[in-house]
Design a protein around this motif. Sequence first.
Motif, PDB file in Angstrom:
ATOM      1  N   VAL A  15       0.826  -1.210   0.000  1.00 20.28           N
ATOM      2  CA  VAL A  15       0.000   0.000   0.000  1.00 20.28           C
ATOM      3  C   VAL A  15       0.864   1.266   0.000  1.00 20.28           C
ATOM      4  O   VAL A  15       0.349   2.363  -0.090  1.00 20.28           O
ATOM      5  CB  VAL A  15      -0.992   0.017   1.183  1.00 20.28           C
ATOM      6  CG1 VAL A  15      -1.986  -1.127   1.073  1.00 20.28           C
ATOM      7  CG2 VAL A  15      -0.280   0.012   2.523  1.00 20.28           C
ATOM      8  N   GLY A  16       2.171   1.076   0.113  1.00 25.72           N
ATOM      9  CA  GLY A  16       3.080   2.213   0.038  1.00 25.72           C
ATOM     10  C   GLY A  16       3.436   2.842   1.379  1.00 25.72           C
ATOM     11  O   GLY A  16       4.128   3.849   1.426  1.00 25.72           O
ATOM     12  N   GLN A 120      -5.997  -5.208  -0.853  1.00 21.94           N
ATOM     13  CA  GLN A 120      -5.892  -4.736  -2.230  1.00 21.94           C
ATOM     14  C   GLN A 120      -7.015  -3.785  -2.627  1.00 21.94           C
ATOM     15  O   GLN A 120      -6.825  -2.987  -3.542  1.00 21.94           O
ATOM     16  CB  GLN A 120      -5.851  -5.920  -3.187  1.00 21.94           C
ATOM     17  CG  GLN A 120      -4.564  -6.716  -3.035  1.00 21.94           C
ATOM     18  CD  GLN A 120      -4.529  -7.908  -3.952  1.00 21.94           C
ATOM     19  OE1 GLN A 120      -5.391  -8.772  -3.888  1.00 21.94           O
ATOM     20  NE2 GLN A 120      -3.527  -7.935  -4.814  1.00 21.94           N
ATOM     21  N   LEU A 124      -5.982   0.090  -0.063  1.00 20.08           N
ATOM     22  CA  LEU A 124      -5.466   0.898  -1.176  1.00 20.08           C
ATOM     23  C   LEU A 124      -6.403   2.042  -1.525  1.00 20.08           C
ATOM     24  O   LEU A 124      -5.952   3.172  -1.751  1.00 20.08           O
ATOM     25  CB  LEU A 124      -5.221   0.030  -2.406  1.00 20.08           C
ATOM     26  CG  LEU A 124      -3.876  -0.665  -2.456  1.00 20.08           C
ATOM     27  CD1 LEU A 124      -3.810  -1.619  -3.639  1.00 20.08           C
ATOM     28  CD2 LEU A 124      -2.730   0.330  -2.536  1.00 20.08           C
ATOM     29  N   LYS A 125      -7.701   1.762  -1.574  1.00 25.09           N
ATOM     30  CA  LYS A 125      -8.678   2.814  -1.885  1.00 25.09           C
ATOM     31  C   LYS A 125      -8.603   3.937  -0.857  1.00 25.09           C
ATOM     32  O   LYS A 125      -8.581   5.114  -1.210  1.00 25.09           O
ATOM     33  CB  LYS A 125     -10.085   2.208  -1.919  1.00 25.09           C
ATOM     34  CG  LYS A 125     -11.179   3.217  -2.247  1.00 25.09           C
ATOM     35  CD  LYS A 125     -12.535   2.554  -2.427  1.00 25.09           C
ATOM     36  CE  LYS A 125     -13.054   2.036  -1.116  1.00 25.09           C
ATOM     37  NZ  LYS A 125     -14.406   1.491  -1.177  1.00 25.09           N
ATOM     38  N   LEU A 127      -6.089   4.806   1.085  1.00 23.91           N
ATOM     39  CA  LEU A 127      -4.842   5.564   0.966  1.00 23.91           C
ATOM     40  C   LEU A 127      -4.802   6.398  -0.319  1.00 23.91           C
ATOM     41  O   LEU A 127      -4.223   7.497  -0.320  1.00 23.91           O
ATOM     42  CB  LEU A 127      -3.646   4.628   1.051  1.00 23.91           C
ATOM     43  CG  LEU A 127      -3.426   4.065   2.459  1.00 23.91           C
ATOM     44  CD1 LEU A 127      -2.449   2.918   2.427  1.00 23.91           C
ATOM     45  CD2 LEU A 127      -2.940   5.172   3.403  1.00 23.91           C
ATOM     46  N   GLN A 128      -5.402   5.920  -1.396  1.00 22.43           N
ATOM     47  CA  GLN A 128      -5.443   6.712  -2.629  1.00 22.43           C
ATOM     48  C   GLN A 128      -6.342   7.935  -2.458  1.00 22.43           C
ATOM     49  O   GLN A 128      -6.053   9.002  -3.003  1.00 22.43           O
ATOM     50  CB  GLN A 128      -5.897   5.843  -3.790  1.00 22.43           C
ATOM     51  CG  GLN A 128      -4.837   4.871  -4.228  1.00 22.43           C
ATOM     52  CD  GLN A 128      -5.332   3.838  -5.226  1.00 22.43           C
ATOM     53  OE1 GLN A 128      -6.528   3.717  -5.489  1.00 22.43           O
ATOM     54  NE2 GLN A 128      -4.415   3.052  -5.767  1.00 22.43           N
ATOM     55  N   GLN A 129      -7.432   7.784  -1.723  1.00 15.44           N
ATOM     56  CA  GLN A 129      -8.348   8.908  -1.499  1.00 15.44           C
ATOM     57  C   GLN A 129      -7.762   9.927  -0.541  1.00 15.44           C
ATOM     58  O   GLN A 129      -8.128  11.093  -0.577  1.00 15.44           O
ATOM     59  CB  GLN A 129      -9.684   8.396  -0.950  1.00 15.44           C
ATOM     60  CG  GLN A 129     -10.508   7.655  -1.962  1.00 15.44           C
ATOM     61  CD  GLN A 129     -11.753   7.051  -1.336  1.00 15.44           C
ATOM     62  OE1 GLN A 129     -11.893   6.956  -0.121  1.00 15.44           O
ATOM     63  NE2 GLN A 129     -12.663   6.602  -2.195  1.00 15.44           N
ATOM     64  N   HIS A 130      -6.873   9.478   0.334  1.00 21.38           N
ATOM     65  CA  HIS A 130      -6.329  10.352   1.380  1.00 21.38           C
ATOM     66  C   HIS A 130      -4.817  10.255   1.379  1.00 21.38           C
ATOM     67  O   HIS A 130      -4.207   9.852   2.373  1.00 21.38           O
ATOM     68  CB  HIS A 130      -6.893   9.958   2.736  1.00 21.38           C
ATOM     69  CG  HIS A 130      -8.378   9.845   2.764  1.00 21.38           C
ATOM     70  ND1 HIS A 130      -9.212  10.926   2.681  1.00 21.38           N
ATOM     71  CD2 HIS A 130      -9.189   8.762   2.806  1.00 21.38           C
ATOM     72  CE1 HIS A 130     -10.461  10.519   2.705  1.00 21.38           C
ATOM     73  NE2 HIS A 130     -10.479   9.210   2.770  1.00 21.38           N
ATOM     74  N   LYS A 131      -4.224  10.618   0.266  1.00 18.50           N
ATOM     75  CA  LYS A 131      -2.768  10.502   0.134  1.00 18.50           C
ATOM     76  C   LYS A 131      -2.070  11.265   1.235  1.00 18.50           C
ATOM     77  O   LYS A 131      -2.370  12.426   1.463  1.00 18.50           O
ATOM     78  CB  LYS A 131      -2.320  11.006  -1.228  1.00 18.50           C
ATOM     79  CG  LYS A 131      -2.787  10.095  -2.324  1.00 18.50           C
ATOM     80  CD  LYS A 131      -2.158  10.421  -3.628  1.00 18.50           C
ATOM     81  CE  LYS A 131      -2.838   9.538  -4.630  1.00 18.50           C
ATOM     82  NZ  LYS A 131      -2.179   9.056  -5.673  1.00 18.50           N
TER      83      LYS A 131
END
Length: 132
Positions: A15-16, A120, A124-125, A127-131
């Motif tokens: 997830v980074g 997955q 991930l969703k 973290l992508q929405q709340h970088k």
Amino acid sequence: MKKKHLITWDTAFEVGIASIDSQHRTLINYINELAYTIDNRKIKTEVSTLFIKLYEYTKFHFKAEEAYFFTLNENDCLLHQLQHKHFIEELDRLIALNENETCSQEQLYLLTDWLLNHIQEEDLKFLQQHKP
């Protein structure tokens, strides 16, 4: 007998966030250990011990992940916490019925499927929405 892995770690599970990725990797290691123990028809106490380790580490991981996600977006974190709560309730149910001692491949696959999908898709969703 050669140790067989149910799940091989892949960058698709990342997830980074290093600490979360490390915890996800540990969860997968516990799942692989449990799968190996079930496959080799080890005694109930071994299966139960590994299941409890997976259970305890899952609770630790969810708490750590929620704390991190809470810093990114408090409101969206509440939904994520609810998803975690439902998974822990399923583990609690298995323990209450002593099914952790005789955890079947099918139960393990269902838990594994939920966990991998959650990482997955949901993690991930979020973290992508709340970088960060």
